[in-house]
Scaffold this active site. Structure first.
Site, PDB file in Angstrom:
ATOM      1  N   ARG A 258      14.650  42.870  27.107  1.00  0.00           N
ATOM      2  CA  ARG A 258      13.305  43.304  26.717  1.00  0.00           C
ATOM      3  C   ARG A 258      13.253  44.348  25.608  1.00  0.00           C
ATOM      4  O   ARG A 258      12.190  44.898  25.335  1.00  0.00           O
ATOM      5  CB  ARG A 258      12.518  43.775  27.938  1.00  0.00           C
ATOM      6  CG  ARG A 258      13.094  44.988  28.632  1.00  0.00           C
ATOM      7  CD  ARG A 258      12.160  45.388  29.779  1.00  0.00           C
ATOM      8  NE  ARG A 258      12.473  46.705  30.281  1.00  0.00           N
ATOM      9  CZ  ARG A 258      11.686  47.388  31.087  1.00  0.00           C
ATOM     10  NH1 ARG A 258      10.535  46.882  31.480  1.00  0.00           N
ATOM     11  NH2 ARG A 258      12.029  48.581  31.513  1.00  0.00           N
ATOM     12  N   HIS A 259      14.373  44.643  24.973  1.00  0.00           N
ATOM     13  CA  HIS A 259      14.377  45.602  23.866  1.00  0.00           C
ATOM     14  C   HIS A 259      14.694  44.917  22.543  1.00  0.00           C
ATOM     15  O   HIS A 259      15.543  44.045  22.481  1.00  0.00           O
ATOM     16  CB  HIS A 259      15.414  46.700  24.113  1.00  0.00           C
ATOM     17  CG  HIS A 259      14.987  47.693  25.140  1.00  0.00           C
ATOM     18  ND1 HIS A 259      15.356  47.575  26.461  1.00  0.00           N
ATOM     19  CD2 HIS A 259      14.216  48.804  25.055  1.00  0.00           C
ATOM     20  CE1 HIS A 259      14.822  48.582  27.148  1.00  0.00           C
ATOM     21  NE2 HIS A 259      14.133  49.337  26.325  1.00  0.00           N
TER      22      HIS A 259
ATOM     23  N   GLU B  49       6.339  47.244  32.015  1.00  0.00           N
ATOM     24  CA  GLU B  49       5.509  48.039  31.116  1.00  0.00           C
ATOM     25  C   GLU B  49       5.204  47.291  29.822  1.00  0.00           C
ATOM     26  O   GLU B  49       6.088  46.792  29.154  1.00  0.00           O
ATOM     27  CB  GLU B  49       6.260  49.347  30.805  1.00  0.00           C
ATOM     28  CG  GLU B  49       5.455  50.335  30.017  1.00  0.00           C
ATOM     29  CD  GLU B  49       6.084  50.635  28.678  1.00  0.00           C
ATOM     30  OE1 GLU B  49       7.264  50.970  28.634  1.00  0.00           O
ATOM     31  OE2 GLU B  49       5.363  50.506  27.668  1.00  0.00           O
TER      32      GLU B  49
ATOM     33  N   SER C  73       1.831  52.089  26.678  1.00  0.00           N
ATOM     34  CA  SER C  73       2.016  53.472  27.019  1.00  0.00           C
ATOM     35  C   SER C  73       0.980  54.270  26.237  1.00  0.00           C
ATOM     36  O   SER C  73       0.754  53.996  25.065  1.00  0.00           O
ATOM     37  CB  SER C  73       3.427  53.868  26.586  1.00  0.00           C
ATOM     38  OG  SER C  73       3.858  54.986  27.272  1.00  0.00           O
TER      39      SER C  73
ATOM     40  N   ARG D  72       6.431  42.172  23.726  1.00  0.00           N
ATOM     41  CA  ARG D  72       6.564  42.316  25.170  1.00  0.00           C
ATOM     42  C   ARG D  72       5.347  41.761  25.910  1.00  0.00           C
ATOM     43  O   ARG D  72       5.475  41.175  26.981  1.00  0.00           O
ATOM     44  CB  ARG D  72       6.771  43.792  25.508  1.00  0.00           C
ATOM     45  CG  ARG D  72       7.591  43.970  26.744  1.00  0.00           C
ATOM     46  CD  ARG D  72       7.818  45.410  27.057  1.00  0.00           C
ATOM     47  NE  ARG D  72       9.080  45.907  26.531  1.00  0.00           N
ATOM     48  CZ  ARG D  72       9.608  47.069  26.934  1.00  0.00           C
ATOM     49  NH1 ARG D  72       8.963  47.836  27.818  1.00  0.00           N
ATOM     50  NH2 ARG D  72      10.762  47.461  26.450  1.00  0.00           N
TER      51      ARG D  72
ATOM     52  N   GLU E 172      17.922  51.555  18.523  1.00  0.00           N
ATOM     53  CA  GLU E 172      18.506  51.707  19.854  1.00  0.00           C
ATOM     54  C   GLU E 172      19.529  50.612  20.102  1.00  0.00           C
ATOM     55  O   GLU E 172      19.242  49.435  19.905  1.00  0.00           O
ATOM     56  CB  GLU E 172      17.410  51.626  20.927  1.00  0.00           C
ATOM     57  CG  GLU E 172      16.561  52.871  20.967  1.00  0.00           C
ATOM     58  CD  GLU E 172      15.361  52.699  21.887  1.00  0.00           C
ATOM     59  OE1 GLU E 172      15.452  51.913  22.846  1.00  0.00           O
ATOM     60  OE2 GLU E 172      14.333  53.353  21.627  1.00  0.00           O
TER      61      GLU E 172
ATOM     62  N   ARG F 178      13.136  50.851  15.980  1.00  0.00           N
ATOM     63  CA  ARG F 178      13.898  51.695  16.906  1.00  0.00           C
ATOM     64  C   ARG F 178      15.385  51.370  16.782  1.00  0.00           C
ATOM     65  O   ARG F 178      15.789  50.231  17.041  1.00  0.00           O
ATOM     66  CB  ARG F 178      13.453  51.418  18.366  1.00  0.00           C
ATOM     67  CG  ARG F 178      11.954  51.557  18.619  1.00  0.00           C
ATOM     68  CD  ARG F 178      11.559  52.939  19.040  1.00  0.00           C
ATOM     69  NE  ARG F 178      10.111  53.124  18.976  1.00  0.00           N
ATOM     70  CZ  ARG F 178       9.278  53.015  20.015  1.00  0.00           C
ATOM     71  NH1 ARG F 178       9.751  52.747  21.220  1.00  0.00           N
ATOM     72  NH2 ARG F 178       7.982  53.209  19.867  1.00  0.00           N
TER      73      ARG F 178
END
Lengths: 523, 523
Positions: free
Chosen positions: A303-304, A446, A449, A497, A297, A295
């Site tokens: 947490r990323h 989370e 998903s 995670r 991002e 990703r």
């Protein structure tokens, strides 16, 4: 021949006592397998598979226990020198194997051979900590309780350096093992502990990993993979590997890394989503994958990550996505219970530095519907937008409310609003504003998903166009559904995670050996 | 309520017999759970988790066996329609679940209700093969032996389409399941079978995977991963995931994919080499990884891919790389023996299309030294360059010589010349022109490459410079060795290649669900 070879292996080593020392040499020979002319310490020859090794090494793990080496035995040990403490006419070492096992070793000045003995003492006390050595000695009873092997120590007779460490470490292992609580408490004293910043740990991860808590986090990570797969194998899942270089973005939304792929442009897969569904179209029935996810991002949160390990599964359902939820819950329960039961040593080692309690997990999945979750938040006075995804703060708040109401640290929120979910999510039959989707929350955050997917090409196409996504690069995926597609559902978890939250670490980077974020590409 | 819900689920379906048919309707109701007004066939409502399903479905796998459905029982079955054959006043279907289990289903015209029955027959015979249906009927004894369930068939009472297939498949499953031998033999007749080209299979992999041989290849692939890990867990290995986005090339030589990584350029890892060694520097002891590997090579061979799955391991050794070779051999033996013993059904299914015999594997590793291998080749009249890597042709020839001499299909060639190995390979102590490296060959082709690694920073640095590699991007790796590094060795296997060669397939692409080569990025 073997003894000669062993001696020959340490040509830069010092014979001790020096050759020709006569009586003393004989004394040593009598005490063990070392002849008068054999070297007693020094640098070992570079280990380069010269010959089959004829030393039999003792393991610290299991030492003194049945089957392990016993007091009175002469043993060779390969270990790191964790500590060196010279004290008058003696020198004490702590030997370490791996991260869990330590043994005290000692040498006392020999009055019969004062010169040679003094030289050896001096040499020993100059050993750089973290060097790897081969040491020979006799296990003797001693009142030692600061090492993992208690009640015994090794009386050093010979010691050779296999691999020498630089004298200065980037940081001290002891500093990297303290709890936040200890550090904070020390700040009120006149001898405050230094804190090893996370970036420094990650820059020298190979040092950080030598601490039992950090090493154990990664061992727990390995165990999560093992337990996750175990649960899925038992339920008829087949492991797949989907391509990471793909022709188009796998999902809309998240930014994507691209690369020149001969005459084309490839994207790095943001998830195995489309391909695991293609496996379902191919009648693989139940599939899972453990693999990297990318990703692009620019998130700077705790947490990323830009690259993480996905735990993905997808399965045919007969009628309801609850069939998949049951599998996800059972898999997580098996995983977390397995950590506590079968990896207790690793869990305990992590908790010495990062305290946590086992998560409370219900036998059956604890499912909270979106409408119910929103009502709980509103009743608690929160300001919520029922048509948008939860913010991190609301996630946590809802986690607390659910924990208080149901007594669990793992629950499922389902029926997320359509705006918060990707195009391939099946809408709810009774409310098109909601979807047959779900997130799993662990300790209020989370970790997973998933959803029932749209298995009808016409509806898929509609939704791709409605969301303004490129139909061209998704054409193959829509077409894959045209030849009879079983209703199916699945889930995607982030391994990093899961580990970070189950162990209640302060940062997901601690759960990853070499994390990748916008600022970190090396090491 | 449940019966009503079930009826309501198929609103676009046709009641049969039509509402108001009176006596006949009563007769049907007497025969089962379907009332006069309930639909008997048609399109099922879109499955979107409307309610908990109250149908209990029977599995074909285990049917008629103890615990499975028995003759005389009325059952619901969800399955694909594999074949439709209308014949006068009857219609025969073959139902398929997954790729291994099939059952005949039939419907005969009912003289008591000729009109309705005729309409149902017509509708049934128009079903597109590969559609997914829910069918209800009674299992009855019948002399059937062309399906996996023998001696029984399903008397169809109701049938609903869950997911309709397009009438025209990209290719016929039967065509995709024939052996090369059958096809070649048919070419001499006036009804030659058509061959499904590999590219066509891969373009529609979700169809190809519905054939038992192709599906079984991927199930064997999953089993290889499972068995490989089992063997390593049993030997104390820990699973790791190393980054795929890295700051520099992981090895010299092979071309590399690059991507913009925020303000930097990242490479896609060509192997986990440097990172698995860093784990060893971090005292992880024994590590393995199963993960993707990227090579930007414009190779158009039957055994090269641009992305494949690596099976990597790395471990501390005490003295000799044979310690690692023993682990590699034992792991492969466990894997291949496990395939034959525990995955016999999958192996048999692959062999119906791609004949092969179990590989002959010795209990102890069969190790051939480079010098000995070269002598064997020369004695056989081959033209060899002893300082360069083996060509594919020489690999195969040596494989045959070793198989003839030692009676094994799996052997290890060690002591490769320095010019053929990467910079981090430890040289041989007795001959600096050779290295402590090895390849493992299966049926005469390479599946694994490994070596003892250089664990001394000074020597590493020297070799990096000597090979003209960029020291800057390897600085972290060299520095990781500075704090005491255990001697270590390891190996890297290609999963795709292991599967392809063990199963004696004609192309590595058959062992990969969605292969990537210079011409293929989609699907």
């Amino acid at each position: 021949m073997c003894a000669a070879a062993a001696a020959g292996m340490a040509t830069s080593a010092v014979p001790f006592p020096p050759a020709g020392a006569g009586a003393a040499g004989a004394a040593v020979a009598a005490a063990g397998d070392a002849g008068a002319d054999e070297p007693m310490y020094g640098d070992h020859d570079l280990v380069m598979s010269q010959a089959a090794d004829c030393r039999r090494y003792a393991d610290l793990h299991g030492m003194l226990a049945p089957g392990g080496a016993q007091v009175g035995e002469r043993v060779w040990i390969r270990a790191r020198v964790a500590r060196v403490r010279a004290k008058g006419n003696s020198c004490f070492l702590v030997l370490r194997q791996g991260v869990y096992d330590t043994l005290q070793a000692c040498y006392f000045k020999d009055k019969e051979r004062p010169e040679a003995s003094k030289a050896f003492l001096k040499w020993l006390s100059g050993l750089a900590p973290e060097s790897i050595v081969d040491v020979c000695g006799v296990l003797q009873a001693a009142a030692v309780d600061s090492t993992s092997i208690r009640g015994a120590e090794l009386g050093i007779e010979r010691l050779f350096v296999i691999s020498r460490a630089e004298p200065q470490l980037p940081f001290q292992l002891d500093d990297a093992m303290r709890t936040e609580e200890e550090i904070v408490a020390s700040e009120a004293t006149d001898r405050p502990w230094s804190r090893v910043p996370q970036e420094q740990r990650l820059d020298h991860r190979w040092i950080d990993l030598r601490t039992a808590p950090s090493a154990s986090v990664l061992r727990v990570r390995s165990a999560v993979c093992q337990l996750f797969r175990e649960a899925l194998y038992a339920r008829g899942f087949v492991e797949i590997q989907t391509p990471k270089l793909i022709g188009g973005e796998s999902e809309g939304g998240a930014a994507v890394f691209t690369t020149e792929y001969f005459e084309q442009t490839a994207c790095l897969a943001q998830s195995p989503q489309l391909y695991k569904q293609a496996a379902i179209c191919g009648d693989m029935g139940r599939v899972f994958e453990v693999g990297p996810v990318f990703r692009k991002e620019k998130s700077h949160t705790r947490r990323h990550l830009c690259e993480f390990t996905g735990l993905d599964l997808e399965m045919e359902i007969k009628h309801h996505y609850n069939e998949a939820l049951d599998v996800v819950h059972a898999t997580l329960a098996h995983t977390f219970n397995g950590l506590e039961q079968r990896f207790a040593r690793e869990m305990a080692a992590v908790r010495t530095q990062y305290p946590s309690r086992p998560a409370r997990i219900s036998d059956q999945p604890c499912i909270v519907h979106w409408e119910e979750g929103m009502a709980m938040l509103k009743a608690a006075g929160a300001d919520v937008d029922e048509t948008a995804d939860l913010t991190t703060a609301l996630e946590r708040q809802l986690g607390e409310l659910v924990a208080a109401k149901h007594g669990v640290d793992l629950y499922i929120l389902d029926r997320f609003p359509a705006g918060a979910r990707p195009f391939y999510t099946m809408p709810c039959a009774d409310n098109p504003a909601l979807t047959n989707s779900y997130d799993v929350f662990l300790r209020g955050e989370e970790i997973c998903s998933g959803a029932q997917r749209v298995h009808v090409p016409e509806l898929l196409e509609q939704r791709i166009v409605a969301q303004g996504l490129p139909l061209d690069s998704l054409r193959w995926y829509v077409d894959a559904m045209r030849y009879g597609t079983p209703p199916h559902a699945g889930a995607g978890l982030g391994l990093d995670r899961v580990v970070f939250l189950y162990l209640a670490l302060d940062n997901v980077r601690k759960a990853t050996m070499f994390p990748r974020d916008p600022n970190r590409l090396t090491p």
